[in-house]
Write a protein that holds these residues in place. Structure first.
Motif, short mmCIF file in Angstrom:
data_model
loop_
_atom_site.label_atom_id
_atom_site.label_comp_id
_atom_site.label_asym_id
_atom_site.label_seq_id
_atom_site.Cartn_x
_atom_site.Cartn_y
_atom_site.Cartn_z
N ASP A 38 0.87 -1.17 0.00
CA ASP A 38 0.00 0.00 0.00
C ASP A 38 0.90 1.22 0.00
O ASP A 38 1.28 1.72 1.05
CB ASP A 38 -0.92 -0.02 1.23
CG ASP A 38 -1.77 1.24 1.34
OD1 ASP A 38 -1.78 2.06 0.38
OD2 ASP A 38 -2.41 1.43 2.38
N SER A 39 1.24 1.70 -1.17
CA SER A 39 2.21 2.78 -1.26
C SER A 39 1.61 4.14 -0.87
O SER A 39 2.32 5.13 -0.84
CB SER A 39 2.83 2.84 -2.65
OG SER A 39 1.83 2.95 -3.62
N ALA A 40 0.31 4.19 -0.53
CA ALA A 40 -0.29 5.44 -0.06
C ALA A 40 -0.08 5.63 1.44
O ALA A 40 -0.19 6.74 1.94
CB ALA A 40 -1.78 5.46 -0.38
N SER A 41 0.21 4.56 2.18
CA SER A 41 0.41 4.64 3.63
C SER A 41 1.89 4.75 3.95
O SER A 41 2.73 4.26 3.21
CB SER A 41 -0.12 3.37 4.31
OG SER A 41 -1.50 3.26 4.14
N ASP A 42 2.21 5.37 5.10
CA ASP A 42 3.60 5.44 5.52
C ASP A 42 3.99 4.16 6.26
O ASP A 42 3.15 3.30 6.55
CB ASP A 42 3.88 6.70 6.33
CG ASP A 42 3.07 6.79 7.61
OD1 ASP A 42 2.86 5.76 8.28
OD2 ASP A 42 2.65 7.90 7.96
N ALA A 45 2.13 3.46 9.57
CA ALA A 45 0.78 2.93 9.36
C ALA A 45 0.82 1.45 9.03
O ALA A 45 -0.01 0.67 9.52
CB ALA A 45 0.07 3.71 8.25
N HIS A 46 1.77 1.03 8.20
CA HIS A 46 1.92 -0.39 7.88
C HIS A 46 2.19 -1.21 9.14
O HIS A 46 1.60 -2.26 9.35
CB HIS A 46 3.07 -0.62 6.89
CG HIS A 46 2.71 -0.41 5.47
ND1 HIS A 46 1.98 -1.31 4.73
CD2 HIS A 46 2.98 0.63 4.63
CE1 HIS A 46 1.82 -0.86 3.50
NE2 HIS A 46 2.42 0.32 3.42
N ARG A 48 1.56 -0.46 12.33
CA ARG A 48 0.41 -0.47 13.24
C ARG A 48 -0.73 -1.34 12.74
O ARG A 48 -1.49 -1.89 13.53
CB ARG A 48 -0.09 0.96 13.45
CG ARG A 48 0.84 1.77 14.31
CD ARG A 48 0.33 3.16 14.52
NE ARG A 48 1.14 3.86 15.50
CZ ARG A 48 1.15 5.16 15.65
NH1 ARG A 48 0.38 5.93 14.88
NH2 ARG A 48 1.91 5.72 16.57
N ARG A 49 -0.85 -1.48 11.44
CA ARG A 49 -1.94 -2.23 10.83
C ARG A 49 -1.67 -3.74 10.78
O ARG A 49 -2.59 -4.54 10.71
CB ARG A 49 -2.13 -1.68 9.42
CG ARG A 49 -3.42 -1.96 8.80
CD ARG A 49 -3.67 -1.17 7.53
NE ARG A 49 -2.60 -1.22 6.55
CZ ARG A 49 -2.14 -0.17 5.91
NH1 ARG A 49 -2.60 1.02 6.15
NH2 ARG A 49 -1.19 -0.29 5.02
N ALA A 70 6.92 7.91 10.34
CA ALA A 70 5.79 8.61 9.74
C ALA A 70 6.25 9.81 8.91
O ALA A 70 5.47 10.39 8.17
CB ALA A 70 4.83 9.07 10.83
N ALA A 157 5.73 1.45 0.75
CA ALA A 157 5.01 2.47 1.52
C ALA A 157 5.31 3.83 0.89
O ALA A 157 6.22 3.95 0.07
CB ALA A 157 5.45 2.44 2.98
N ARG A 158 4.56 4.83 1.30
CA ARG A 158 4.75 6.18 0.78
C ARG A 158 6.15 6.70 1.06
O ARG A 158 6.75 7.41 0.24
CB ARG A 158 3.71 7.12 1.40
CG ARG A 158 3.86 8.57 1.02
CD ARG A 158 2.82 9.48 1.66
NE ARG A 158 2.56 9.25 3.07
CZ ARG A 158 3.36 9.65 4.08
NH1 ARG A 158 4.47 10.30 3.83
NH2 ARG A 158 3.04 9.41 5.33
#
Length: 190
Positions: A38-42, A45-46, A48-49, A70, A157-158
């Motif tokens: 998911d290259s839109a998330s930092d 976020a990866h 934590r998810r 972040a 990631a982003r």
């Protein structure tokens, strides 16, 4: 059940239960398919998810490294999975939980200020945020970062790339000594 000998308001009581902190000692590694691109998330976020990185996320929370992951980056994060932390001696894990500076020193040893995809991890020495260098190499079973096998490579990631790692890489001088067979031998509290 909460870890014994914890004080009210302590980091451990706020963030971890003993079942999360000391999961079963099952050595089964997580499947590669568990990590999603998911290259839109930092990177934060990866982490934590991901259910594979709960212990990493909990140790990361009280450190400045959380804000770093972040930020714009770019970074490469070699994040040890839950099973990697569960394989550490409990006393060492407790010491990491009690001392955010120790946790930050160990976790920053898993972050590089460079972007490195799995294909870039042939025989090289990766620079870490801690200032050390960690050897990487490719094997038939996949790339390795230090002694750890990368079980989920190149999650974009982003602000960089995430690789999920099978082992916690402990920098020299932080209290965990290993026997030649690779088994933890002693814990010296930092």
């Amino acid at each position: 059940m909460v870890l014994p000998a914890l004080t009210e308001g302590s980091f451990q009581r706020k963030h971890l239960s003993s079942s999360l902190f000391f999961p079963s000692r099952d050595k089964t590694l997580p499947p590669i398919a568990a990590a999603t691109d998911d290259s839109a998330s930092d990177l934060l976020a990866h982490v934590r998810r991901s259910h594979l990185l709960q212990l990493f996320a909990a140790l990361l929370q009280p450190t400045q490294l959380a804000a770093t992951l972040a930020s714009p980056g770019p970074f490469t994060l070699f994040a040890p999975c839950n099973a990697a932390f569960a394989a550490l001696p409990r006393e060492f894990l407790r010491a990491m939980m009690a001392d955010p500076r120790m946790a930050a020193a160990i976790l920053s040893h898993h972050v590089s200020p460079d972007v490195l995809q799995a294909g870039d991890l042939g025989r090289c020495r990766v620079r870490t945020l801690r200032g050390d260098r960690v050897c990487t190499f490719a094997e038939s079973s996949g790339p390795r970062y230090g002694a750890g096998r990368i079980t989920a490579p190149s999650v974009n990631a982003r602000n960089g790339v995430l690789h999920i790692l099978s082992e916690v890489i402990i920098p020299e001088g932080l209290g965990l000594h290993r026997r030649s067979a690779g088994k933890p031998a002693a814990v010296a509290h930092a």
